[in-house]
Design a protein around this motif. Structure first.
Motif, PDB file in Angstrom:
ATOM      1  N   ASN A 281     -11.204  -0.247 -12.127  1.00  0.00           N
ATOM      2  CA  ASN A 281     -10.376   0.706 -11.408  1.00  0.00           C
ATOM      3  C   ASN A 281      -9.614   0.072 -10.245  1.00  0.00           C
ATOM      4  OD1 ASN A 281      -9.334   3.235 -11.109  1.00  0.00           O
ATOM      5  ND2 ASN A 281     -11.022   4.005  -9.878  1.00  0.00           N
TER       6      ASN A 281
ATOM      7  N   LYS B 117      -2.691   3.174  -5.201  1.00  0.00           N
ATOM      8  CA  LYS B 117      -2.873   4.196  -4.163  1.00  0.00           C
ATOM      9  C   LYS B 117      -2.746   3.578  -2.768  1.00  0.00           C
ATOM     10  CE  LYS B 117      -5.602   7.400  -6.883  1.00  0.00           C
ATOM     11  NZ  LYS B 117      -6.911   8.017  -7.097  1.00  0.00           N
TER      12      LYS B 117
ATOM     13  N   ASN C 292      -5.735   0.938 -10.083  1.00  0.00           N
ATOM     14  CA  ASN C 292      -5.483   2.282  -9.582  1.00  0.00           C
ATOM     15  C   ASN C 292      -5.636   2.329  -8.064  1.00  0.00           C
ATOM     16  OD1 ASN C 292      -4.962   5.022  -9.616  1.00  0.00           O
ATOM     17  ND2 ASN C 292      -7.017   5.591 -10.221  1.00  0.00           N
ATOM     18  N   ASP C 293      -6.680   1.691  -7.552  1.00  0.00           N
ATOM     19  CA  ASP C 293      -6.889   1.648  -6.102  1.00  0.00           C
ATOM     20  C   ASP C 293      -5.764   0.890  -5.403  1.00  0.00           C
ATOM     21  OD1 ASP C 293      -9.224   3.045  -6.464  1.00  0.00           O
ATOM     22  OD2 ASP C 293     -10.517   1.280  -6.352  1.00  0.00           O
TER      23      ASP C 293
END
Length: 156
Positions: free
Chosen positions: A32, A39, A35-36
């Protein structure tokens, strides 16, 4: 004769099994990271826009045009109550490098949405959205706002 020291086949298999178990438990944690990172990029852009808007407001206050609804500019940046207007040109002039990595689009209603270059499908308000939304000031008592929208699977 000396007995040679080394690892037996069973010891090597046990070590490989232990490493496999560790890999299976640790891999989802690292899956992940993209995705982090996206963001975090959105949060960075939000901070850049807020900082630039604050600087522009300060310059507008020095020139005494912070209470004017429209028609005034500071350093070529069009203003709405002292803050940059919600256009890609105004934000591009206020935030250095905005045009190189981000695509900004002003759909309607005094707001602009900025997303990663080449990800134009993220400009919607559906359940899958990933962008920074800047809303220009609407009155003297209401400052411009910047919000990160990162929901659904589109930030992947």
């Amino acid at each position: 004769m000396k007995r040679q020291g080394g690892f037996t086949l069973i010891e090597l298999v046990v070590v490989i099994v232990i490493l496999g178990i560790l890999a299976v438990t640790a891999a989802p944690k690292f899956m992940n990271l993209q995705n982090d990172a996206r963001k975090a990029s959105l949060e960075g852009l939000k901070g850049s826009i807020q900082g630039a808007a604050g600087i522009v407001y300060g310059k507008a206050a020095i020139e005494g045009v912070e209470s004017v609804s429209s028609g005034k500019s500071v350093n070529g940046i069009p203003l709405a109550f002292g803050y940059p207007t919600a256009t890609s040109a105004a934000l591009g002039a206020a935030v250095n490098g905005l045009d190189t990595d981000w695509t900004c689009d002003a759909p309607a209603g005094g707001a602009i949405k900025c997303t990663f270059k080449g990800k134009t499908s993220y400009f919607d308000d559906s359940s899958d959205a990933c962008y920074v939304k800047y809303t220009q000031a609407k009155s003297v008592s209401e400052a411009a706002t910047t919000v990160v929208v990162a929901k659904g699977n589109s930030c992947k």
